[in-house]
Scaffold this active site. Structure first.
Site, short mmCIF file in Angstrom:
data_model
loop_
_atom_site.label_atom_id
_atom_site.label_comp_id
_atom_site.label_asym_id
_atom_site.label_seq_id
_atom_site.Cartn_x
_atom_site.Cartn_y
_atom_site.Cartn_z
N LYS A 34 0.84 -1.21 0.00
CA LYS A 34 0.00 0.00 0.00
C LYS A 34 0.88 1.26 0.00
O LYS A 34 2.07 1.20 0.33
CB LYS A 34 -0.92 -0.03 1.22
CG LYS A 34 -0.16 -0.13 2.54
CD LYS A 34 -1.10 -0.41 3.70
CE LYS A 34 -0.30 -0.61 4.99
NZ LYS A 34 -1.16 -0.77 6.15
N ARG A 126 -11.05 -0.50 14.24
CA ARG A 126 -10.94 0.27 13.01
C ARG A 126 -11.90 -0.35 11.99
O ARG A 126 -12.93 0.21 11.69
CB ARG A 126 -9.48 0.28 12.52
CG ARG A 126 -9.24 1.18 11.33
CD ARG A 126 -7.76 1.37 11.04
NE ARG A 126 -7.08 0.14 10.61
CZ ARG A 126 -5.78 0.09 10.28
NH1 ARG A 126 -5.03 1.18 10.34
NH2 ARG A 126 -5.23 -1.05 9.90
N HIS A 153 -6.12 -7.48 13.09
CA HIS A 153 -4.96 -6.57 13.09
C HIS A 153 -4.68 -6.16 14.53
O HIS A 153 -5.56 -5.71 15.25
CB HIS A 153 -5.28 -5.35 12.22
CG HIS A 153 -4.10 -4.48 11.93
ND1 HIS A 153 -2.93 -4.97 11.38
CD2 HIS A 153 -3.90 -3.15 12.08
CE1 HIS A 153 -2.07 -3.96 11.21
NE2 HIS A 153 -2.63 -2.86 11.63
N ARG A 205 1.68 -10.49 7.60
CA ARG A 205 1.63 -9.27 6.78
C ARG A 205 2.63 -8.21 7.25
O ARG A 205 2.25 -7.12 7.66
CB ARG A 205 0.22 -8.64 6.85
CG ARG A 205 -0.94 -9.55 6.51
CD ARG A 205 -2.25 -8.74 6.49
NE ARG A 205 -2.48 -8.02 7.72
CZ ARG A 205 -3.13 -8.50 8.79
NH1 ARG A 205 -3.65 -9.71 8.77
NH2 ARG A 205 -3.27 -7.75 9.87
N TYR A 248 16.07 30.55 4.85
CA TYR A 248 14.98 31.35 5.42
C TYR A 248 15.18 31.63 6.92
O TYR A 248 15.62 30.75 7.66
CB TYR A 248 13.65 30.61 5.27
CG TYR A 248 13.17 30.51 3.84
CD1 TYR A 248 12.85 31.65 3.10
CD2 TYR A 248 13.02 29.27 3.24
CE1 TYR A 248 12.40 31.54 1.80
CE2 TYR A 248 12.55 29.15 1.94
CZ TYR A 248 12.25 30.30 1.21
OH TYR A 248 11.81 30.19 -0.06
N CYS A 300 14.29 23.82 2.79
CA CYS A 300 13.34 24.54 1.94
C CYS A 300 12.40 23.55 1.23
O CYS A 300 12.51 22.34 1.40
CB CYS A 300 14.08 25.37 0.90
SG CYS A 300 15.31 26.48 1.62
N ASP A 302 12.22 22.81 -2.01
CA ASP A 302 12.84 22.04 -3.09
C ASP A 302 14.32 21.80 -2.91
O ASP A 302 14.95 21.13 -3.72
CB ASP A 302 12.67 22.80 -4.43
CG ASP A 302 11.29 23.40 -4.56
OD1 ASP A 302 10.34 22.62 -4.67
OD2 ASP A 302 11.17 24.65 -4.50
#
Ligand SMILES: *Cc1c(COP(=O)(O)O)cnc(C)c1O
Length: 357
Positions: A34, A126, A153, A205, A248, A300, A302
């Site tokens: 997932k 859940r 689970h 799992r 920054y 930052c 990027d």
């Protein structure tokens, strides 16, 4: 264009982990892929895993992930772990996707060619049916010939205190006693490593553990290898002089002249911004071993800046942000005040995934 950041996914590390975990569990694995295989890349990971003898099948969290995975035609079962909408059930069953069943209504909606895994709620609260109801839903599914598996689970099997997980296991085993033989599964990574083989379980799992990570108290029990190495390209190099600040909000001021490399990875790519003033990277392997160097000032969107004073680094070189060496995802998660799951699944789409041997 050239990638600014690359996540190398080690097939051999993944194979090592799958084998080690399956051995510890004593059963084959239903590998969770997932969230883009915990950020490693759905296709890259699923191809390696599907070819592995210790993997029974693959598990995903959303109907779209199930469709994407089924389209790869890997020849191994796919289990969806969360509920689907009524109009999604038919198409998913047509693709052979195994569907979770938490209610009698879920069970009644299934077409005659569906395969179901009964979800039993033993305390996570859940998804799933509570034990007494699960028995009757399971018997109904078995009567229609649709019941392939059943699962639960654990809420806290990643903690040293396993009392709650043991209680959950007993409730689940109590349900199984009233059902015909099927593929039962309960443990994710923490439960698998804590308990070892569990009576009556046919599959396990392990998610995060398959990608190389366990809670600290479990690490000695099954040695695992981090599957991903994340590298970012040096895009620019310049000198910053004593008394000047970097990035920054002027959080970091150079105590002396420094040479600075700007890397092509930032928080939009999933590197935690909260790691600002704590993070370091491995860089400068041209002449000898890469060295651990601090990230300077704010991380930052990027980019991030690194002190490379005294190192032989050029534009186009790569820095290692995490991997199997001195800096792991666990370190970055700790600097960012989060967990490995969130760091890995937060890795952005601009980061190219590549399989390495
Ligand atoms: C995500 C998930 C797992 C895997 O959990 P890890 O903690 O990564 O081992 C197992 N089972 C279910 C139902 C899950 O949602």
């Amino acid at each position: 264009m050239l990638a600014r950041a690359v996540a190398h996914v080690s097939a051999s590390a993944l194979q090592h982990n799958l084998h080690a975990l399956s051995r510890r569990a004593g059963v084959p694995l239903l590998l969770p892929v997932k969230a883009d295989a915990y950020g490693h890349g759905l296709e890259v990971v699923s191809r390696v895993a599907a070819a592995h003898p210790d993997v029974w099948g693959l598990a995903v969290a959303t109907p779209q992930e199930a469709v994407n995975l089924a389209a790869l035609n890997l020849g191994k079962p796919v289990l969806l772990l969360t509920p689907s909408a009524p109009e999604e059930v038919g198409p998913l069953a047509d693709l052979g996707v195994r569907l979770p069943v938490s209610t009698l209504q879920d069970a009644q909606q299934l077409p005659a060619h569906a395969r179901a895994h009964l979800k039993v709620d033993t305390g996570m609260n859940r998804l799933g049916a509570r034990p007494a109801e699960a028995v009757s839903i399971g018997q109904y599914l078995a009567g229609r010939g649709l019941l392939e598996g059943a699962y639960t689970h654990f809420a806290s099997a990643d903690e040293p205190d396993l009392a709650f997980a043991r209680q959950q296991l007993e409730l689940f085993q109590g349900v199984l006693e009233h059902l015909p033989p099927l593929l039962a599964h309960a443990a994710s990574g923490g439960g698998l490593v804590s308990f070892g083989p569990l009576p009556g379980m046919a599959l396990a799992r392990p998610g995060l553990a398959s990608y190389g990570f366990l809670p600290a108290h479990l690490r000695p029990l099954v040695p695992l290898k981090p599957v991903m190495t994340l590298r970012a390209r040096v895009n620019f190099i310049h000198d910053v002089y004593a008394g000047e600040s970097v990035s920054y909000n002027n959080l970091w001021t150079a105590p002396h002249d420094v040479r600075v490399a700007v890397l092509g990875m930032g928080y939009a790519d999933g590197y935690p911004r909260n790691a600002t003033l704590k993070a370091s990277v491995l860089i400068g392997g041209r002449s000898g071993q890469p060295q651990r160097r601090p990230v300077l000032g704010r991380i930052c969107m990027d980019q991030m800046m690194v002190d490379i004073s005294g190192l032989d680094v050029q534009v186009g070189d790569w820095a290692e942000l995490w991997g199997a060496g001195e800096i792991t995802v666990s370190d970055v998660a700790a600097w960012g005040d989060t967990i490995e799951y969130e760091v890995l699944t937060g890795l952005g789409q601009r980061v190219e995934r590549q399989v390495a041997p």
